[in-house]
Motif scaffolding. Structure first.
Motif, PDB file in Angstrom:
ATOM      1  N   LYS A  32       1.947   4.749  -6.395  1.00  0.00           N
ATOM      2  CA  LYS A  32       0.228   4.932  -7.398  1.00  0.00           C
ATOM      3  C   LYS A  32      -1.161   5.337  -6.496  1.00  0.00           C
ATOM      4  O   LYS A  32      -1.892   5.953  -6.387  1.00  0.00           O
ATOM      5  CB  LYS A  32       0.301   3.475  -7.749  1.00  0.00           C
ATOM      6  CG  LYS A  32       0.291   2.481  -6.423  1.00  0.00           C
ATOM      7  CD  LYS A  32      -0.528   0.940  -7.055  1.00  0.00           C
ATOM      8  CE  LYS A  32      -1.310  -0.556  -5.889  1.00  0.00           C
ATOM      9  NZ  LYS A  32      -1.806  -1.702  -7.011  1.00  0.00           N
ATOM     10  N   HIS A  33      -0.445   5.260  -4.902  1.00  0.00           N
ATOM     11  CA  HIS A  33      -1.651   5.280  -4.321  1.00  0.00           C
ATOM     12  C   HIS A  33      -1.584   7.282  -3.008  1.00  0.00           C
ATOM     13  O   HIS A  33      -0.939   7.386  -2.310  1.00  0.00           O
ATOM     14  CB  HIS A  33      -1.245   4.731  -2.933  1.00  0.00           C
ATOM     15  CG  HIS A  33      -2.452   3.063  -3.153  1.00  0.00           C
ATOM     16  ND1 HIS A  33      -3.240   2.982  -3.244  1.00  0.00           N
ATOM     17  CD2 HIS A  33      -1.553   2.238  -3.110  1.00  0.00           C
ATOM     18  CE1 HIS A  33      -3.313   1.959  -3.434  1.00  0.00           C
ATOM     19  NE2 HIS A  33      -2.502   0.489  -3.198  1.00  0.00           N
ATOM     20  N   GLU A  65     -13.676   0.493  -8.426  1.00  0.00           N
ATOM     21  CA  GLU A  65     -12.257  -0.303  -6.556  1.00  0.00           C
ATOM     22  C   GLU A  65     -11.322   0.313  -7.242  1.00  0.00           C
ATOM     23  O   GLU A  65     -10.803   0.492  -8.156  1.00  0.00           O
ATOM     24  CB  GLU A  65     -12.534  -1.440  -6.700  1.00  0.00           C
ATOM     25  CG  GLU A  65     -13.991  -2.585  -6.056  1.00  0.00           C
ATOM     26  CD  GLU A  65     -13.412  -4.068  -5.516  1.00  0.00           C
ATOM     27  OE1 GLU A  65     -12.762  -4.149  -5.025  1.00  0.00           O
ATOM     28  OE2 GLU A  65     -13.891  -4.955  -6.085  1.00  0.00           O
ATOM     29  N   ARG A  66     -10.682   0.075  -6.529  1.00  0.00           N
ATOM     30  CA  ARG A  66      -9.204   0.840  -6.736  1.00  0.00           C
ATOM     31  C   ARG A  66      -8.495  -0.367  -7.247  1.00  0.00           C
ATOM     32  O   ARG A  66      -8.142  -1.497  -6.148  1.00  0.00           O
ATOM     33  CB  ARG A  66      -8.307   1.829  -5.640  1.00  0.00           C
ATOM     34  CG  ARG A  66      -6.934   2.689  -6.140  1.00  0.00           C
ATOM     35  CD  ARG A  66      -7.203   3.244  -4.881  1.00  0.00           C
ATOM     36  NE  ARG A  66      -7.298   4.556  -4.275  1.00  0.00           N
ATOM     37  CZ  ARG A  66      -7.571   5.565  -5.046  1.00  0.00           C
ATOM     38  NH1 ARG A  66      -6.680   5.375  -5.924  1.00  0.00           N
ATOM     39  NH2 ARG A  66      -8.063   6.415  -4.675  1.00  0.00           N
ATOM     40  N   GLN A 108       1.064  -0.937   0.322  1.00  0.00           N
ATOM     41  CA  GLN A 108      -0.167   0.246   0.162  1.00  0.00           C
ATOM     42  C   GLN A 108       0.651   1.426  -0.044  1.00  0.00           C
ATOM     43  O   GLN A 108       0.387   2.464  -0.349  1.00  0.00           O
ATOM     44  CB  GLN A 108      -0.615   0.115   1.391  1.00  0.00           C
ATOM     45  CG  GLN A 108      -1.586  -1.044   1.533  1.00  0.00           C
ATOM     46  CD  GLN A 108      -2.787  -2.046  -0.086  1.00  0.00           C
ATOM     47  OE1 GLN A 108      -2.994  -1.183  -0.786  1.00  0.00           O
ATOM     48  NE2 GLN A 108      -2.335  -2.990  -0.050  1.00  0.00           N
ATOM     49  N   GLU A 153      -9.623   1.556  -0.883  1.00  0.00           N
ATOM     50  CA  GLU A 153     -10.461   0.389  -1.517  1.00  0.00           C
ATOM     51  C   GLU A 153     -11.304   1.061  -2.720  1.00  0.00           C
ATOM     52  O   GLU A 153     -11.178   1.116  -3.593  1.00  0.00           O
ATOM     53  CB  GLU A 153     -11.979   0.091  -0.692  1.00  0.00           C
ATOM     54  CG  GLU A 153     -12.377  -0.826  -1.240  1.00  0.00           C
ATOM     55  CD  GLU A 153     -13.652  -1.303  -0.466  1.00  0.00           C
ATOM     56  OE1 GLU A 153     -13.963  -2.480  -0.032  1.00  0.00           O
ATOM     57  OE2 GLU A 153     -13.977  -0.462   0.270  1.00  0.00           O
ATOM     58  N   ARG A 154     -11.645   2.266  -2.463  1.00  0.00           N
ATOM     59  CA  ARG A 154     -12.538   2.776  -4.196  1.00  0.00           C
ATOM     60  C   ARG A 154     -12.163   3.774  -4.304  1.00  0.00           C
ATOM     61  O   ARG A 154     -10.760   4.790  -4.030  1.00  0.00           O
ATOM     62  CB  ARG A 154     -13.812   3.049  -3.668  1.00  0.00           C
ATOM     63  CG  ARG A 154     -14.588   1.890  -2.526  1.00  0.00           C
ATOM     64  CD  ARG A 154     -15.231   1.063  -3.610  1.00  0.00           C
ATOM     65  NE  ARG A 154     -15.406  -0.023  -2.929  1.00  0.00           N
ATOM     66  CZ  ARG A 154     -15.980  -1.112  -3.551  1.00  0.00           C
ATOM     67  NH1 ARG A 154     -16.010  -0.924  -5.181  1.00  0.00           N
ATOM     68  NH2 ARG A 154     -16.541  -1.727  -3.449  1.00  0.00           N
ATOM     69  N   ARG A 155     -11.840   4.244  -5.986  1.00  0.00           N
ATOM     70  CA  ARG A 155     -11.317   5.272  -6.695  1.00  0.00           C
ATOM     71  C   ARG A 155     -11.748   6.725  -6.884  1.00  0.00           C
ATOM     72  O   ARG A 155     -12.674   7.390  -7.100  1.00  0.00           O
ATOM     73  CB  ARG A 155     -11.532   5.481  -8.592  1.00  0.00           C
ATOM     74  CG  ARG A 155     -10.408   3.820  -8.688  1.00  0.00           C
ATOM     75  CD  ARG A 155     -11.009   3.475  -9.910  1.00  0.00           C
ATOM     76  NE  ARG A 155     -10.565   2.646 -10.956  1.00  0.00           N
ATOM     77  CZ  ARG A 155     -10.138   1.868 -11.771  1.00  0.00           C
ATOM     78  NH1 ARG A 155     -11.165   2.429 -12.895  1.00  0.00           N
ATOM     79  NH2 ARG A 155      -9.531   0.863 -12.240  1.00  0.00           N
ATOM     80  N   LEU A 176     -10.686   5.499   0.629  1.00  0.00           N
ATOM     81  CA  LEU A 176      -9.760   5.742  -0.078  1.00  0.00           C
ATOM     82  C   LEU A 176      -8.038   4.867  -0.451  1.00  0.00           C
ATOM     83  O   LEU A 176      -8.200   4.493  -1.848  1.00  0.00           O
ATOM     84  CB  LEU A 176      -8.184   7.190   0.346  1.00  0.00           C
ATOM     85  CG  LEU A 176      -8.631   7.990   0.068  1.00  0.00           C
ATOM     86  CD1 LEU A 176      -7.866   8.825   1.232  1.00  0.00           C
ATOM     87  CD2 LEU A 176      -8.869   9.118  -1.081  1.00  0.00           C
TER      88      LEU A 176
END
Length: 259
Positions: free
Chosen positions: A106-107, A257-258, A102, A186-188, A184
């Motif tokens: 990219k995050h 979903e991310r 994580q 889990e989801r876009r 943040l």
């Protein structure tokens, strides 16, 4: 003309007053099922706390704010454990690598939110230090000094002002982050959507979220005495519990979903 699809917003669920205890139980179960990543995170937090004690042990005017500010940034440090709980919920077998993945470029929304929390924590440390050194009637260099000069002072309102300012900062930080970080992860969604969703959760059921906040604060305080020996165990339990709180309070199934 190309039709613009509306941005789907996560929905907020209303839950019962007993749910915070359920979240803690679920957090304990996740920790038992996959203990190693949690212990690593907890040990890192313990090392950080011991470092604070070592560097500011004779400067309690600074340490008081540093330890409480430490709790403000703790949710972002536990991000990897949210991923572990997500993988367990999916029936997978998470490892330490699941948590460490994580912390990649990219995050970016997560990193940006973590920076905001770090700034808030730093602001409180500086505010707390200035308040205690500026208003205390005697130097505050030890926990005993804090007890005598700040908490039990016969004149003035230093402790009350310290608590009030801390609450003024901590309450909006908690309201902004209580479900924002796992959302943040889990989801876009962007940081603003995540923060607004978090505020919607708190405003929809303030009593339950107050219970959750006091549980976290109370358990964290107990874990720090003595020498923070409870942190390696408490950090993963509360982190996993926070994931279950998010899944209970937010319905984001319609949000992509991310990856």
């Amino acid at each position: 003309m190309t039709e613009t699809r509306p941005i789907r917003q996560p929905r907020v669920r209303v839950v019962g007053i007993e749910r915070p205890l359920h979240w803690l139980r679920q957090g304990l179960l996740d920790f038992k099922r996959c203990p190693f990543p949690g212990l690593v995170h907890g040990f890192v937090m313990w090392c950080f706390g011991i470092t604070l004690l070592t560097l500011a042990g004779q400067r309690f005017w600074l340490l008081a704010g540093a330890l409480s500010g430490f709790l403000l940034v703790a949710p972002i440090v536990a991000t990897g454990l949210y991923a572990v709980s997500r993988e367990l919920q999916r029936g997978g077998r998470p490892k330490l690598a699941t948590a460490l993945r994580q912390w990649t470029p990219k995050h970016r929304p997560l990193m940006g939110f973590g920076l905001l929390l770090a700034l808030a924590g730093t602001g409180w440390v500086l505010t707390s230090a200035a308040l205690i050194t500026g208003w205390a009637e005697a130097p505050v260099n030890s926990p005993r000094d804090f007890l005598q000069v700040v908490l039990l002072a016969r004149s003035g309102w230093l402790f009350e002002a310290w608590l009030l300012l801390g609450g003024v900062l901590a309450a909006p930080v908690f309201a902004s982050s209580v479900v924002a970080i796992p959302l943040l992860l889990e989801r876009r969604v962007g940081v603003l959507t995540a923060v607004l969703t978090s505020w919607r959760v708190v405003l929809a059921q303030p009593a339950i979220m107050a219970v959750w906040a006091f549980l976290i604060m109370g358990l964290s305080t107990l874990a720090m005495v003595p020498m923070m020996v409870g942190l390696p165990w408490l950090v993963p339990i509360v982190a996993h519990a926070s994931w279950h709180a998010y899944r209970d309070l937010v319905d984001a199934d319609d949000v992509p979903e991310r990856a």
